[in-house]
Design a protein around this motif. Sequence first.
Motif, PDB file in Angstrom:
ATOM      1  N   ALA A   1      40.754  36.184  42.096  1.00 28.40           N
ATOM      2  CA  ALA A   1      39.747  35.391  41.394  1.00 28.40           C
ATOM      3  C   ALA A   1      39.217  36.096  40.156  1.00 28.40           C
ATOM      4  O   ALA A   1      39.049  35.485  39.104  1.00 28.40           O
ATOM      5  N   SER A   2      38.958  37.392  40.241  1.00 31.32           N
ATOM      6  CA  SER A   2      38.358  38.103  39.110  1.00 31.32           C
ATOM      7  C   SER A   2      39.305  38.161  37.921  1.00 31.32           C
ATOM      8  O   SER A   2      38.893  37.970  36.778  1.00 31.32           O
ATOM      9  N   VAL A   3      40.597  38.411  38.170  1.00 31.91           N
ATOM     10  CA  VAL A   3      41.577  38.443  37.083  1.00 31.91           C
ATOM     11  C   VAL A   3      41.814  37.042  36.542  1.00 31.91           C
ATOM     12  O   VAL A   3      41.867  36.827  35.323  1.00 31.91           O
TER      13      VAL A   3
ATOM     14  N   GLY B   1      30.717  36.880  40.892  1.00 30.32           N
ATOM     15  CA  GLY B   1      30.471  38.184  41.510  1.00 30.32           C
ATOM     16  C   GLY B   1      29.496  38.071  42.659  1.00 30.32           C
ATOM     17  O   GLY B   1      28.739  37.114  42.778  1.00 30.32           O
ATOM     18  N   ASP B   2      29.486  39.048  43.513  1.00 36.84           N
ATOM     19  CA  ASP B   2      28.607  39.031  44.681  1.00 36.84           C
ATOM     20  C   ASP B   2      27.152  38.979  44.258  1.00 36.84           C
ATOM     21  O   ASP B   2      26.717  39.715  43.386  1.00 36.84           O
ATOM     22  N   ASN B   3      26.405  38.084  44.906  1.00 36.34           N
ATOM     23  CA  ASN B   3      24.963  37.969  44.705  1.00 36.34           C
ATOM     24  C   ASN B   3      24.573  37.511  43.302  1.00 36.34           C
ATOM     25  O   ASN B   3      23.419  37.624  42.915  1.00 36.34           O
ATOM     26  N   ASN B   4      25.513  36.999  42.531  1.00 38.06           N
ATOM     27  CA  ASN B   4      25.169  36.490  41.210  1.00 38.06           C
ATOM     28  C   ASN B   4      24.831  35.014  41.220  1.00 38.06           C
ATOM     29  O   ASN B   4      24.372  34.465  40.235  1.00 38.06           O
ATOM     30  N   VAL B   5      25.111  34.352  42.336  1.00 37.22           N
ATOM     31  CA  VAL B   5      24.855  32.924  42.423  1.00 37.22           C
ATOM     32  C   VAL B   5      24.082  32.649  43.705  1.00 37.22           C
ATOM     33  O   VAL B   5      24.450  33.126  44.766  1.00 37.22           O
TER      34      VAL B   5
END
Length: 298
Positions: free
Chosen positions: A89-91, A141-145
């Motif tokens: 997902a990140s790439v 990213g973790d905890n960004n949403v």
Amino acid sequence: MLEQARELYGVGRLEEAESVLVNAISLRAGCSPNGASLVSSNAPPLQTDPATATSTAQLLKLLGDVRVDAYRYGDAIESYTQAIELGGASVSRGAYFGRANAFEGEALKALKANNEDNETSDALYLLAVQDYSKCLEGNYGDNNVSSKGSLIGVQASLDRALITFERAQAWRALRNWKEARLDYTSAAALFLAGKDKKRSDIATAQSAFCAFEAGDLQGSLKTLETLSRRLYSSDVRASLVATYYRVGDFSKAENLWLELCELDDAKCGKYTDRAWLLEYRRWTPGVIQAMQDFLGMR
């Protein structure tokens, strides 16, 4: 090799960066170095060890970035596509964003090469919209949403704001003023949440231009009036002059124009230049025409 390529890319040594990346990708695929055909247009699906798929995708994504900077949009699209197929997902999110940029580059090339051929460019801009939309899917990213989907954190807001703004630009190129207006408005709020007031104001002005093009002159007028009271911007005031004129408030248009032209940096003589307004000031066609009609009336 990724860091080496990044360093070369960062100082503009694009050919060297591409050579490093192509060799690295070829070796990952079990081929001899200089296997440029693996990462060129019409290349077959890249076969790599699943254990190294994500790191290979990072190389391909950077290769796409290098090729965009070299204006080789077709090759960049191929590199990004392979990165999407391999990466997590990140790439993939970065590769979708890069591929959307490359589609827009190809669209501009098509317009120049085909004498304003909207059919070809529109198809490419639509592909860009689709890729920007994929960038906006899921978490940042973790905890960004939060559980409700609202972004938390300055950087998360800025990331999403930039993607939304770029999608608005693609909608604008497609002359879909309604969708462009919605995205510019959302981007303005996200930039503001990310403490980037300047880009928030730019997005707000663009949303006003799109409202004008969509026929909501009062909505455009209200937004531009609010901006003109808050900003020292000759450009916002000039677009407000054009909007006053178009809604029939000639006295306000004339008075504001006279006030504007007293400013040293107003460049009032430039507002007869349609190309300057479209390409450099990023005005929309209807606002440009309203300004020309106002100046012609005077």
